[in-house]
Motif scaffolding. Sequence first.
Motif, PDB file in Angstrom:
ATOM      1  N   TRP A  24     -16.363 -17.220  40.964  1.00 30.41           N
ATOM      2  CA  TRP A  24     -16.671 -16.629  39.663  1.00 30.41           C
ATOM      3  C   TRP A  24     -15.670 -15.550  39.289  1.00 30.41           C
ATOM      4  N   GLN A  74     -25.570 -13.123  31.923  1.00 33.30           N
ATOM      5  CA  GLN A  74     -26.196 -13.286  33.208  1.00 33.30           C
ATOM      6  C   GLN A  74     -26.937 -12.046  33.689  1.00 33.30           C
ATOM      7  N   TYR A  96     -28.205 -17.457  40.258  1.00 37.58           N
ATOM      8  CA  TYR A  96     -27.355 -17.403  39.061  1.00 37.58           C
ATOM      9  C   TYR A  96     -27.914 -18.323  37.984  1.00 37.58           C
ATOM     10  N   MET A 100     -22.332  -8.212  40.665  1.00 40.95           N
ATOM     11  CA  MET A 100     -23.167  -9.351  40.269  1.00 40.95           C
ATOM     12  C   MET A 100     -24.529  -9.306  40.953  1.00 40.95           C
ATOM     13  N   ALA A 104     -16.085 -12.168  36.481  1.00 41.81           N
ATOM     14  CA  ALA A 104     -17.135 -11.540  35.671  1.00 41.81           C
ATOM     15  C   ALA A 104     -16.620 -10.282  34.984  1.00 41.81           C
ATOM     16  N   TYR A 134     -24.493  -8.844  32.797  1.00 49.85           N
ATOM     17  CA  TYR A 134     -23.034  -8.974  32.723  1.00 49.85           C
ATOM     18  C   TYR A 134     -22.694 -10.353  32.177  1.00 49.85           C
ATOM     19  N   ALA A 140     -20.343 -13.731  32.995  1.00 48.14           N
ATOM     20  CA  ALA A 140     -19.629 -14.366  34.108  1.00 48.14           C
ATOM     21  C   ALA A 140     -19.114 -15.736  33.703  1.00 48.14           C
ATOM     22  N   CYS A 141     -18.065 -16.140  34.364  1.00 48.96           N
ATOM     23  CA  CYS A 141     -17.557 -17.500  34.254  1.00 48.96           C
ATOM     24  C   CYS A 141     -17.586 -18.086  35.655  1.00 48.96           C
TER      25      CYS A 141
END
Length: 166
Positions: free
Chosen positions: A45, A79, A131, A57, A47, A62, A64-65
């Motif tokens: 990830w 997220q 997640y 996280m 973020a 936040y 995130a990818c």
Amino acid sequence: MAGHPLAGFFRRDVAALARAAVARRPERLLVRASTGAPGWAAVPWVAWFAPHVTRSMRHGLYVACFVNAPDERIVLSLQHGAADALREHGHDAGLRHLRDRAARTRDGLPGHGFDTRPIALGSDATLPQGYQAGCVLSRSWDAAAPDPEGFDRALIRMLDLYRALV
């Protein structure tokens, strides 16, 4: 893993691209990327964090990818942090807690234009399940043929929603 070229590329170069993508934003964002620690992550990830909300996280809200490698998808997500909720409430109750928090947050964002269906991250591991449960809004792309312009617009829009929330 720490010395692996792919891990270094992801933590260094992918994080640098993510920082550059938000360099002109009005708010300060902390950017981090991970392929896991101490071993390989089930889901790598990158973020973006509002430092006054969270720097991790593990908790907080936040953007995130995620890299869903088995399905060859890239998933952008607003997220809620999963690790602390799972530790505090246990696995099943933690997932319910995260789904409830995500739903309450989503209810406060009408007309957002993102997907509200559960995300798939290609792993049954505990943290990726968290997640998935903590996802408020998302959009995903085929990793083999990503649409960089579409990603950039979606990231800006999601970060605007994030800024409004926090």
